[in-house]
Design a protein around this motif. Structure first.
Motif, PDB file in Angstrom:
ATOM      1  N   VAL A  45      -5.265   5.664   6.057  1.00  0.00           N
ATOM      2  CA  VAL A  45      -5.024   5.199   7.416  1.00  0.00           C
ATOM      3  C   VAL A  45      -4.439   6.364   8.201  1.00  0.00           C
ATOM      4  O   VAL A  45      -3.277   6.745   7.997  1.00  0.00           O
ATOM      5  N   GLU A  50      -8.109   3.687   9.911  1.00  0.00           N
ATOM      6  CA  GLU A  50      -8.499   4.064   8.546  1.00  0.00           C
ATOM      7  C   GLU A  50      -9.864   4.743   8.514  1.00  0.00           C
ATOM      8  O   GLU A  50     -10.798   4.344   9.213  1.00  0.00           O
ATOM      9  N   ASP A 175      -7.138   2.510  -1.169  1.00  0.00           N
ATOM     10  CA  ASP A 175      -6.208   3.081  -0.207  1.00  0.00           C
ATOM     11  C   ASP A 175      -4.808   2.750  -0.722  1.00  0.00           C
ATOM     12  O   ASP A 175      -4.314   1.641  -0.531  1.00  0.00           O
ATOM     13  N   VAL A 178      -2.290   0.940   1.587  1.00  0.00           N
ATOM     14  CA  VAL A 178      -2.659  -0.446   1.875  1.00  0.00           C
ATOM     15  C   VAL A 178      -2.528  -1.299   0.628  1.00  0.00           C
ATOM     16  O   VAL A 178      -1.999  -2.435   0.674  1.00  0.00           O
ATOM     17  N   ASP A 179      -2.979  -0.771  -0.503  1.00  0.00           N
ATOM     18  CA  ASP A 179      -2.966  -1.543  -1.748  1.00  0.00           C
ATOM     19  C   ASP A 179      -1.553  -1.849  -2.231  1.00  0.00           C
ATOM     20  O   ASP A 179      -1.356  -2.735  -3.076  1.00  0.00           O
ATOM     21  N   ARG A 193       0.838  -9.842   4.596  1.00  0.00           N
ATOM     22  CA  ARG A 193       0.937  -8.811   3.569  1.00  0.00           C
ATOM     23  C   ARG A 193       2.398  -8.446   3.380  1.00  0.00           C
ATOM     24  O   ARG A 193       3.172  -8.434   4.346  1.00  0.00           O
ATOM     25  N   GLU A 231      -6.364  -7.938   6.378  1.00  0.00           N
ATOM     26  CA  GLU A 231      -6.475  -6.518   6.054  1.00  0.00           C
ATOM     27  C   GLU A 231      -6.325  -5.626   7.281  1.00  0.00           C
ATOM     28  O   GLU A 231      -5.718  -4.552   7.204  1.00  0.00           O
ATOM     29  N   LEU A 234      -3.123  -3.820   8.412  1.00  0.00           N
ATOM     30  CA  LEU A 234      -2.664  -2.596   7.757  1.00  0.00           C
ATOM     31  C   LEU A 234      -3.581  -1.414   8.015  1.00  0.00           C
ATOM     32  O   LEU A 234      -3.142  -0.270   8.004  1.00  0.00           O
ATOM     33  N   ARG A 235      -4.857  -1.691   8.244  1.00  0.00           N
ATOM     34  CA  ARG A 235      -5.845  -0.606   8.312  1.00  0.00           C
ATOM     35  C   ARG A 235      -6.073  -0.069   9.729  1.00  0.00           C
ATOM     36  O   ARG A 235      -6.574   1.034   9.898  1.00  0.00           O
ATOM     37  N   ARG A 238      -0.852   2.728  11.627  1.00  0.00           N
ATOM     38  CA  ARG A 238       0.185   2.946  10.625  1.00  0.00           C
ATOM     39  C   ARG A 238       1.464   2.154  10.923  1.00  0.00           C
ATOM     40  O   ARG A 238       2.523   2.451  10.351  1.00  0.00           O
ATOM     41  N   LEU A 241       2.563   0.423   7.723  1.00  0.00           N
ATOM     42  CA  LEU A 241       2.581   1.416   6.644  1.00  0.00           C
ATOM     43  C   LEU A 241       3.716   2.416   6.815  1.00  0.00           C
ATOM     44  O   LEU A 241       4.289   2.895   5.832  1.00  0.00           O
TER      45      LEU A 241
END
Length: 424
Positions: A45, A50, A175, A178-179, A193, A231, A234-235, A238, A241
């Motif tokens: 990202v 991303e 990623d 993200v993961d 998340r 998803e 997050l993608r 940032r 993140l």
């Protein structure tokens, strides 16, 4: 993300003939006949969203590879990215592509797998993982189909040569940032998340702060086909993140980070969404060792509005709030204010507002500057433009600065300021 389509790639006629003519390939023919190599798309990202930045081929099982045989011409990469569902005739999706990706480097990783580094960067087309539906105002995960072609044999250290018969794309992106966020659904059905601090770095017996990240309008759901991915929050940027990076985790002494995903967009009905977000916060706090005196909220655009709204609805819940390019005036102009001055004036949560003067999406004067004038004791950082690492972004994207801990007042940066706040 929708399942990816696996592609069989045959060597180009000239390159294949050359490859099959070397002695090592004939010796390896029996293995090659049934061999297929799976590959993973690795993503990062960036500040602008991303991108697929490299590809890992699971070649370690073929045997030790001589790295001297690998060049940027050994493989070529074609990428196709399309909408995960049919786009309405009156809508348009930005971000789709069908092109060759440039291989900038080839290396072996610690497992012995081949990694193809791909050209990427801010402003580059072809490589993004998200598409933007203009009519719906939403980001969606694109279906990605990558086709690999081998142009020269792989030489093993035992001097045998290998030509790969089939390349099979694995369905999920890799990623790591993200993961690191686990996926959940609240009792009311709102997806979110959650990042949990690494226990090896922080005492498991000490209570930790919780940072709530509220996304912008483009990362919500409520599409005609009930697309709800958990998803894009997050993608797309940032925002969440940033708070999970090692730098932020050191500043906050190990923080949980939660990113709820709206079932539409926060400004549609802030009073209805506020208790649903509160439910997620309560669930996370109950299931983890959360310091309830150190719960922070931050958000951008739609989420900037919602972070302010949360502090009006729950005046004693948060230790600090960071609304970024948020909306308080009527949107679009001409109606009632989304958050009236009477509510802004009652906000007691320490608040640091951020925006850019060249924001053409949300008027900075009518919203952030006005909110700063009305909220007692609030702080504000007002940028002229959104520029990071030499690239100028859309003026609305001032969340990039918060995700990089750039805003500062009298030498104190925004993350350090947040971490120092405690609920009164």
């Amino acid at each position: 993300m929708a399942p990816r389509i696996s592609r069989r790639t045959i060597l180009a006629a000239g390159a294949g003939a050359a490859g099959l003519s070397v002695p090592g390939v004939a010796a390896y023919a029996a293995d090659r006949a049934s061999a297929g190599v799976r590959f993973t798309l690795n993503a990062q990202v960036l500040d602008g969203g991303e991108q697929v930045t490299s590809i890992t081929l699971e070649t370690a099982r073929l045997g030790p590879i001589d790295p001297a045989c690998l060049t940027t011409d050994t493989f070529s990469v074609h990428a196709k990215a399309v909408s995960p569902f049919p786009v309405a005739p009156d809508d348009i999706i930005f971000g789709e592509y069908d092109l060759d990706r440039t291989v900038t480097a080839v290396r072996l990783d610690h497992r012995g797998d081949i990694v193809l580094e791909l050209s990427h960067g801010e402003g580059q087309t072809g490589g993004g993982t998200l598409g933007y539906l203009a009519g719906a105002g939403r980001n969606v995960m694109l279906d990605l189909v990558y086709t690999l072609t081998q142009h020269a044999p792989i030489v093993l250290r035992n001097h045998r040569s290998v030509v790969i018969d089939e390349f099979v794309q694995k369905p999920r992106l890799s990623d790591p940032e993200v993961d690191a966020f686990s996926a959940h659904v609240s009792g009311s059905g709102m997806k979110y998340r959650l990042y949990s601090p690494t226990e090896s770095h922080f005492s498991r017996h000490k209570k930790r702060p919780l940072i709530v990240w509220l996304h912008g309008g483009g990362e919500g759901a409520s599409l005609p086909n009930d697309y709800y991915d958990n998803e894009t929050t997050l993608r797309a940027n940032r925002g969440a993140l940033g708070f999970a990076t090692p730098q932020a985790q050191r500043i906050f002494d190990g923080a949980y980070v939660v990113a709820p995903q709206s079932t539409s967009y926060w400004m549609e009905d802030g009073p209805r969404f506020a208790p649903l977000i509160h439910e997620i916060i309560s669930d996370v706090a109950r299931r983890n060792r959360i310091d309830r005196d150190r719960i922070y909220v931050a958000g951008c655009s739609n989420g900037g509005y919602m972070s302010l709204k949360m502090t009006t609805v729950y005046p004693t819940l948060f230790a600090a709030s960071v609304p970024i390019c948020g909306v308080v005036a009527s949107f679009p102009p001409g109606g009632a204010a989304l958050i009236p001055d009477s509510d802004l004036a009652r906000i007691s949560t320490p608040t640091w507002l951020v925006t850019s003067r060249d924001d053409t999406t949300v008027d900075p004067q009518a919203n952030t500057v006005h909110a700063h004038d009305v909220i007692p004791g609030s702080l504000m950082t007002l940028y002229d433009h959104v520029v990071w690492n030499g690239h100028q972004f859309n003026g609305h994207w001032s969340w990039i600065y918060v995700a990089r801990n750039d805003p500062s007042i009298d030498g104190t940066h925004v993350w350090q300021w947040m971490a120092a706040q405690r609920r009164h």
